[in-house]
Design a protein around this motif. Structure first.
Motif, PDB file in Angstrom:
ATOM      1  N   LEU A  89      49.952  33.815  32.352  1.00  0.00           N
ATOM      2  CA  LEU A  89      50.390  35.048  31.704  1.00  0.00           C
ATOM      3  C   LEU A  89      49.765  36.292  32.337  1.00  0.00           C
ATOM      4  CD1 LEU A  89      52.383  35.558  29.447  1.00  0.00           C
ATOM      5  CD2 LEU A  89      50.494  35.599  27.824  1.00  0.00           C
ATOM      6  N   ASN A  90      48.637  36.127  33.004  1.00  0.00           N
ATOM      7  CA  ASN A  90      47.990  37.287  33.612  1.00  0.00           C
ATOM      8  C   ASN A  90      48.797  37.887  34.754  1.00  0.00           C
ATOM      9  OD1 ASN A  90      45.826  37.276  31.873  1.00  0.00           O
ATOM     10  ND2 ASN A  90      44.505  36.069  33.220  1.00  0.00           N
ATOM     11  N   ALA A  91      49.681  37.112  35.344  1.00  0.00           N
ATOM     12  CA  ALA A  91      50.537  37.646  36.403  1.00  0.00           C
ATOM     13  C   ALA A  91      51.529  38.661  35.856  1.00  0.00           C
ATOM     14  CB  ALA A  91      51.289  36.507  37.096  1.00  0.00           C
ATOM     15  N   ARG A  92      51.732  38.625  34.534  1.00  0.00           N
ATOM     16  CA  ARG A  92      52.662  39.568  33.880  1.00  0.00           C
ATOM     17  C   ARG A  92      51.930  40.653  33.109  1.00  0.00           C
ATOM     18  NH1 ARG A  92      55.112  35.217  30.269  1.00  0.00           N
ATOM     19  NH2 ARG A  92      55.694  37.074  29.074  1.00  0.00           N
ATOM     20  N   ALA A  93      50.591  40.584  33.016  1.00  0.00           N
ATOM     21  CA  ALA A  93      49.811  41.536  32.232  1.00  0.00           C
ATOM     22  C   ALA A  93      49.630  42.846  32.990  1.00  0.00           C
ATOM     23  CB  ALA A  93      48.450  40.944  31.892  1.00  0.00           C
ATOM     24  N   THR A  94      49.515  43.944  32.246  1.00  0.00           N
ATOM     25  CA  THR A  94      49.436  45.257  32.883  1.00  0.00           C
ATOM     26  C   THR A  94      48.036  45.862  32.850  1.00  0.00           C
ATOM     27  OG1 THR A  94      50.133  46.303  30.803  1.00  0.00           O
ATOM     28  CG2 THR A  94      51.847  45.791  32.414  1.00  0.00           C
ATOM     29  N   GLY A  95      47.082  45.198  32.217  1.00  0.00           N
ATOM     30  CA  GLY A  95      45.729  45.731  32.170  1.00  0.00           C
ATOM     31  C   GLY A  95      44.955  45.429  33.439  1.00  0.00           C
ATOM     32  N   PRO A  96      43.849  46.124  33.670  1.00  0.00           N
ATOM     33  CA  PRO A  96      43.027  45.873  34.856  1.00  0.00           C
ATOM     34  C   PRO A  96      42.334  44.513  34.781  1.00  0.00           C
ATOM     35  CG  PRO A  96      41.919  47.411  33.386  1.00  0.00           C
ATOM     36  CD  PRO A  96      43.296  47.203  32.829  1.00  0.00           C
ATOM     37  N   THR A  97      42.269  43.820  35.881  1.00  0.00           N
ATOM     38  CA  THR A  97      41.565  42.543  35.945  1.00  0.00           C
ATOM     39  C   THR A  97      40.059  42.803  35.966  1.00  0.00           C
ATOM     40  OG1 THR A  97      41.490  42.506  38.354  1.00  0.00           O
ATOM     41  CG2 THR A  97      43.471  41.588  37.301  1.00  0.00           C
ATOM     42  N   PRO A  98      39.245  41.772  35.725  1.00  0.00           N
ATOM     43  CA  PRO A  98      37.799  41.952  35.863  1.00  0.00           C
ATOM     44  C   PRO A  98      37.374  42.525  37.205  1.00  0.00           C
ATOM     45  CG  PRO A  98      38.224  39.934  34.669  1.00  0.00           C
ATOM     46  CD  PRO A  98      39.570  40.467  35.105  1.00  0.00           C
ATOM     47  N   VAL A  99      38.028  42.100  38.293  1.00  0.00           N
ATOM     48  CA  VAL A  99      37.690  42.643  39.612  1.00  0.00           C
ATOM     49  C   VAL A  99      37.954  44.143  39.655  1.00  0.00           C
ATOM     50  CG1 VAL A  99      38.373  42.672  42.037  1.00  0.00           C
ATOM     51  CG2 VAL A  99      37.990  40.489  40.889  1.00  0.00           C
ATOM     52  N   GLU A 100      39.068  44.573  39.079  1.00  0.00           N
ATOM     53  CA  GLU A 100      39.395  46.004  39.054  1.00  0.00           C
ATOM     54  C   GLU A 100      38.460  46.774  38.131  1.00  0.00           C
ATOM     55  OE1 GLU A 100      44.177  45.707  39.997  1.00  0.00           O
ATOM     56  OE2 GLU A 100      43.435  45.280  37.975  1.00  0.00           O
ATOM     57  N   LEU A 101      38.071  46.167  37.017  1.00  0.00           N
ATOM     58  CA  LEU A 101      37.128  46.826  36.115  1.00  0.00           C
ATOM     59  C   LEU A 101      35.769  47.026  36.780  1.00  0.00           C
ATOM     60  CD1 LEU A 101      37.769  45.191  32.616  1.00  0.00           C
ATOM     61  CD2 LEU A 101      38.089  47.590  33.225  1.00  0.00           C
ATOM     62  N   HIS A 102      35.379  46.097  37.634  1.00  0.00           N
ATOM     63  CA  HIS A 102      34.074  46.179  38.301  1.00  0.00           C
ATOM     64  C   HIS A 102      33.913  47.465  39.096  1.00  0.00           C
ATOM     65  CE1 HIS A 102      33.277  41.547  38.250  1.00  0.00           C
ATOM     66  NE2 HIS A 102      33.117  42.128  37.076  1.00  0.00           N
ATOM     67  N   ARG A 103      35.012  48.086  39.496  1.00  0.00           N
ATOM     68  CA  ARG A 103      34.937  49.315  40.291  1.00  0.00           C
ATOM     69  C   ARG A 103      34.548  50.522  39.440  1.00  0.00           C
ATOM     70  NH1 ARG A 103      40.851  47.934  42.626  1.00  0.00           N
ATOM     71  NH2 ARG A 103      40.286  46.194  44.008  1.00  0.00           N
ATOM     72  N   ILE A 104      34.605  50.386  38.119  1.00  0.00           N
ATOM     73  CA  ILE A 104      34.263  51.488  37.221  1.00  0.00           C
ATOM     74  C   ILE A 104      32.776  51.416  36.918  1.00  0.00           C
ATOM     75  CG2 ILE A 104      34.708  52.504  34.949  1.00  0.00           C
ATOM     76  CD1 ILE A 104      37.516  51.266  35.076  1.00  0.00           C
ATOM     77  N   PRO A 105      32.033  52.490  37.152  1.00  0.00           N
ATOM     78  CA  PRO A 105      30.559  52.428  37.043  1.00  0.00           C
ATOM     79  C   PRO A 105      30.053  52.001  35.672  1.00  0.00           C
ATOM     80  CG  PRO A 105      31.244  54.434  38.179  1.00  0.00           C
ATOM     81  CD  PRO A 105      32.489  53.796  37.643  1.00  0.00           C
ATOM     82  N   ARG A 106      30.579  52.597  34.599  1.00  0.00           N
ATOM     83  CA  ARG A 106      30.108  52.262  33.247  1.00  0.00           C
ATOM     84  C   ARG A 106      31.255  51.620  32.473  1.00  0.00           C
ATOM     85  NH1 ARG A 106      26.229  56.211  30.741  1.00  0.00           N
ATOM     86  NH2 ARG A 106      24.723  54.510  30.669  1.00  0.00           N
ATOM     87  N   ARG A 107      31.022  50.393  31.995  1.00  0.00           N
ATOM     88  CA  ARG A 107      32.053  49.638  31.294  1.00  0.00           C
ATOM     89  C   ARG A 107      31.521  49.270  29.909  1.00  0.00           C
ATOM     90  NH1 ARG A 107      31.197  47.769  36.366  1.00  0.00           N
ATOM     91  NH2 ARG A 107      30.263  45.803  35.705  1.00  0.00           N
ATOM     92  N   VAL A 108      32.049  49.965  28.910  1.00  0.00           N
ATOM     93  CA  VAL A 108      31.524  49.888  27.549  1.00  0.00           C
ATOM     94  C   VAL A 108      32.402  48.971  26.703  1.00  0.00           C
ATOM     95  CG1 VAL A 108      30.783  51.211  25.544  1.00  0.00           C
ATOM     96  CG2 VAL A 108      30.740  52.273  27.817  1.00  0.00           C
ATOM     97  N   CYS A 109      31.783  47.950  26.151  1.00  0.00           N
ATOM     98  CA  CYS A 109      32.500  46.980  25.319  1.00  0.00           C
ATOM     99  C   CYS A 109      31.991  47.088  23.885  1.00  0.00           C
ATOM    100  CB  CYS A 109      32.279  45.564  25.854  1.00  0.00           C
ATOM    101  SG  CYS A 109      33.175  44.279  24.960  1.00  0.00           S
ATOM    102  N   ALA A 110      32.893  47.318  22.950  1.00  0.00           N
ATOM    103  CA  ALA A 110      32.547  47.433  21.531  1.00  0.00           C
ATOM    104  C   ALA A 110      33.071  46.211  20.800  1.00  0.00           C
ATOM    105  CB  ALA A 110      33.149  48.705  20.937  1.00  0.00           C
TER     106      ALA A 110
END
Length: 302
Positions: A246-267
């Protein structure tokens, strides 16, 4: 004068040559605009020890919100939302880009934001929102717009579905200039803010309860060992995601893409979020975790 010098309103009024009621209004406005913040120091709590344990075990910054053992899931979510909103208000400033993944937790955070004027800043939607039952767009649009309004920031919506029907359609859309423009803003994000979605139990995650997945999709996720999602990208318990169909059809950023963002805040709040939270931590997508005390305790004890 009022908070630091401990002067009475009448004394302040005489000093400023104004009325006591004007001083009262100024003090109230200072709290409402965030110029003054009130912080309570709770008594007996396990939060400091849990924060240190989580930080040491996972190599991240942890912010554990104290809650009573009898607190409901909604109360726990609200406490996490309050803390997250304050942190985002502290970290996000002018000339920055804030990426937002819509969801139940982020909606709660949005309701707790304190307005803060910034310049040249932007808020961008990280994952699409349209689905097959309702548009889904209005829900995400209101959430993202609320963050933009709180910070006087330019808002960039992501006008695509949460999930495409076919991977080929996603690949074609990712070549469109209108979509590429938003993807470019996402890549320039300084902060990403997201929750974790849980497949079941407790407060239902929005992606599983609002028509984004049909019964066949949910069954397939169970068969593939999926325990939850981050930004509508599905994760197994060990943090793997690449070969989840299903991830091949998902539109959100993958973990690899998220890693490029300096601060990643999870609530995160709620017992049903512990397993998907562990998956998110295993995937390495979190740099800063805001979590309620009871969820934190289950996380370190499991």
């Amino acid at each position: 004068m009022y908070y630091l010098q401990d002067l009475k309103m009448e004394v302040i009024a005489r000093h400023l040559g104004t009325s006591r009621s004007t001083v009262s209004r100024l003090i109230k406005r200072a709290r409402e605009t965030g110029l003054v913040e009130i912080t309570l120091r709770p008594g007996r709590t396990r939060a400091p020890g849990l924060r240190q344990t989580i930080a040491r075990r996972y190599g991240i910054e942890a912010y554990v919100t104290p809650v009573a053992d009898s607190a409901t899931e909604i109360e726990r979510l609200d406490q996490v939302a309050i803390t997250t909103a304050k942190l985002i208000g502290t970290w996000f400033d002018s000339d920055m880009v804030l990426g937002i993944a819509w969801g139940t937790t982020l909606a709660a955070v949005g309701r707790r934001l304190t307005p803060k004027a910034t310049r040249g800043s932007a808020v961008v939607q990280l994952n699409g929102a349209a689905n097959t039952r309702t548009s889904g767009i209005e829900y995400a649009s209101d959430l993202i717009t609320g963050f933009g309004a709180a910070f006087d920031a330019t808002v960039h919506h992501f006008p695509v579905p949460a999930f495409f029907d076919y991977p080929e359609t996603k690949a074609a859309m990712w070549r469109e200039r209108s979509v590429r423009r938003v993807l470019d803003v996402q890549r320039r994000a300084d902060i990403a803010l997201f929750g974790v979605g849980a497949v079941g139990g407790g407060l239902p995650s929005h992606v599983y309860s609002a028509g984004y997945l049909d019964a066949e999709d949910v069954a397939l996720l169970h068969d593939e060992g999926v325990v939850g999602d981050v930004c509508t990208v599905f994760l197994r318990a060990d943090g793997s995601y690449e070969d989840v169909a299903l991830n091949a059809r998902a539109t959100g950023p993958t973990p690899v893409e998220l890693h490029r963002i300096p601060r990643r805040v999870c609530a995160v709040a709620g017992d049903n979020k512990v397993v998907p939270l562990r998956a998110a931590l295993a995937a390495g997508v979190v740099t800063d975790l805001v979590v309620d005390e009871l969820t934190a305790e289950a996380l370190v004890e499991g």
